[in-house]
Design a protein around this motif. Structure first.
Motif: not given
Length: 418
Positions: A224-225, A351, A354, A217-218, A221
Motif C-alpha cells: 500500500r505504501f 519501509m 519491505r 510489519a505487514s 502495508d
C-alpha cells in the motif's frame, strides 16, 4: 560525516567513488564479506548444476535447479522484507548468513560421504533461496544506517560491482575447482567464504527498528505504501519494461548458431558480455555523482538498454553484438544504482526492508517472464523480431511512461520525494 573530496574532485571523478569504503569501517567489512560470499555462492551454483547433470544426464533436471531457487525467493522475498522492518536487521542478517553457511557445509558433507541424490540438492537450493530472501532485504536496508545519504549512490555502485564480480568469477572458479578437486572442495570453500560475511555482520552495531512502537510489519502495508508513492513505484515499473520487453538471454543459444555460426563457447561469450558491461557500470560510475535528477537518469538508462538490445538484434558480427550487449549491461547497472539510491533515500527506515523485498521479487521474476516473452515471440516470428522488436518496444514503453511521469522526471536527489 561528509563525503571526502572537493567539488573540483567530484567534477573530475570518472571511476567508482571509494568514499564509503574509506569513511566507514562497518561498511568496508560488510562490502568485503559480501564480495567473498558472492564468489563462493557463484561456485556453489555452478557446482550444483554440474552435479545434477552428472547424476541425471538431463538438461531438464538442471533447469529445475533454477525453478527450485526462484519460487522460494519470490514467495519469501516479500516476507523477508517485512521481517527486516520488524526485528534487529543485524540479527536477521546473521541468521540468514549462518543458515546459508550451514547449507553449504551440508552439501560438502554429503559430497564427502558420497551421498549423491538429486532431491537433496533441490532441497538445499530451495533452502538457500529462503536464506537469501531473509538476508538480502536486511543487508540492503542496513546501508542507509551505516552511511550518510550523500554516500549512498557511491555505495550502491560498489555493491553492484560485488554482485557482478561474483557472478562472473564465482562460476569460473567453481568449474576449475570441481574439475581439479571435486564437488566437496567447491562446497567447502563456499561454506568457509561465508565466515567473511558472518564476521562483518557480527561487527555491525545493533539495528533495531527506529520506530520502537511498531510491533509488526505487514507485507500488505508495504505494498500500500508503494502504491501511494509514485516516484518509488516508478522505479519498479521502469525496470519491468526492460526486463520483460527486452530480455534476450533465452535466445542466446539459438542466435549463437543462427547468426554467428558458433557453438556453446559463443553462447558463453553472449552471456558474459552483459555481465562485463555491468561490471564496468560500477567501475566507471564516478561521473554519476554530478547527476541530481535520478528519475531522468533511470528513464535514459532504460531507453539505452532497449536501444542496445535492438542494435544487438540487428548485428551479425559477433564482436559488434558483444559490444551492444556490454553497452546494455552498463545501462542496466546505471539504472540499478539510481533505483537503489532512490529507495534508500526517499523511503522511511520502517519501509526499507519491505521495498527491498519487492525489489527481490521484481528482479527474480521479471527476467523469467522476459525469457518467456522472448521465446514465445521468437517461435511465432523469428529471433530477430523478438530481440529487435523487444528492444524498440522497451524504448517506446519507457518513452510513453516518461510523458506521464512528470514528478519522476523532476525527482531531485537534493530534495527526495517518494
Amino acid at each position: 560525516m561528509t563525503a571526502v573530496g572537493s567539488p573540483q574532485e567530484e567534477k573530475r571523478r570518472i571511476f567508482a567513488d571509494l568514499t564509503p569504503l574509506r569513511t566507514s569501517a562497518d561498511y568496508r567489512r560488510l562490502w568485503f564479506g559480501n564480495t567473498v560470499s558472492w564468489i563462493g555462492q557463484g561456485m556453489t551454483t555452478l557446482a550444483i548444476s554440474l552435479q545434477v547433470y552428472e547424476i541425471t544426464g538431463s538438461a531438464f533436471s538442471v533447469g529445475l535447479v533454477g525453478l527450485f531457487s526462484l519460487v522460494p525467493l519470490v514467495v519469501f522475498g516479500l516476507y523477508g522484507g517485512a521481517i527486516a522492518d520488524t526485528v534487529d536487521r543485524r540479527t536477521l542478517g546473521l541468521v540468514g548468513a549462518t543458515g546459508a553457511a550451514a547449507l553449504s557445509a551440508a552439501l560438502a558433507a554429503a559430497a564427502f560421504a558420497g551421498f549423491h541424490r538429486v532431491w537433496f540438492l533441490y532441497g538445499i537450493v530451495a533452502l538457500q533461496a529462503v536464506c537469501g530472501a531473509l538476508n538480502s532485504p536486511a543487508r540492503s536496508a542496513m546501508i542507509p544506517r551505516l552511511l550518510p545519504p550523500e554516500q549512498l549512490r557511491a555505495a550502491n555502485a560498489l555493491n553492484s560491482m560485488v554482485m557482478t564480480f561474483g557472478t562472473l568469477i564465482g562460476p569460473s572458479l567453481g568449474g576449475v575447482v570441481v574439475g581439479f578437486a571435486g564437488y566437496q572442495t567447491a562446497y567447502t570453500i563456499d561454506a568457509l567464504a561465508f565466515f567473511a560475511s558472518l564476521y562483518a555482520m557480527w561487527r555491525l552495531p545493533s539495528m533495531p527498528p527506529e520506530r520502537t512502537g511498531a510491533k509488526r510489519a505487514s507485507v500488505l502495508d508495504g505494498l500500500r505504501f508503494l502504491g501511494t508513492r509514485p516516484n518509488l513505484r516508478a522505479t519498479f515499473v521502469s525496470d519491468l519494461f526492460a526486463m520483460i520487453l527486452a530480455q534476450p538471454k533465452a535466445l542466446f543459444p539459438a542466435v549463437a548458431v543462427l547468426w554467428f555460426g558458433g557453438d556453446a563457447k559463443t553462447t558463453g561469450l553472449l552471456v558474459a558480455a552483459p555481465a562485463f558491461g555491468a561490471l564496468m557500470g560500477g567501475v566507471v560510475s564516478g561521473w554519476q555523482s554530478r547527476i541530481r535528477h535520478h528519475g531522468q537518469a533511470i528513464l535514459i538508462a532504460v531507453a539505452a538498454w532497449g536501444l542496445a538490445i535492438a542494435a544487438f538484434g540487428l548485428s551479425r558480427n559477433l564482436w559488434i553484438g558483444l559490444l551492444c550487449l556490454a553497452a546494455a549491461g552498463y545501462a542496466d547497472t546505471s539504472s540499478m544504482i539510481f533505483r537503489n539510491t532512490m529507495m534508500q533515500v526517499a523511503a522511511p527506515d520502517e519501509m526499507r526492508g519491505r521495498l527491498q523485498g519487492v525489489f527481490i521479487v521484481v528482479v527474480a521474476g521479471g527476467p523469467r517472464l522476459g525469457d518467456f516473452v522472448a521465446g514465445s515471440v521468437a517461435d511465432l516470428t523469428s529471433p530477430t523480431v523478438a530481440i529487435t522488436g523487444g528492444g524498440l518496444a522497451c524504448v517506446l514503453a519507457i518513452g510513453v511512461f516518461a510523458l506521464g511521469a512528470r514528478g519522476f522526471r523532476r525527482y531531485d536527489a537534493h530534495d527526495p520525494q517518494p
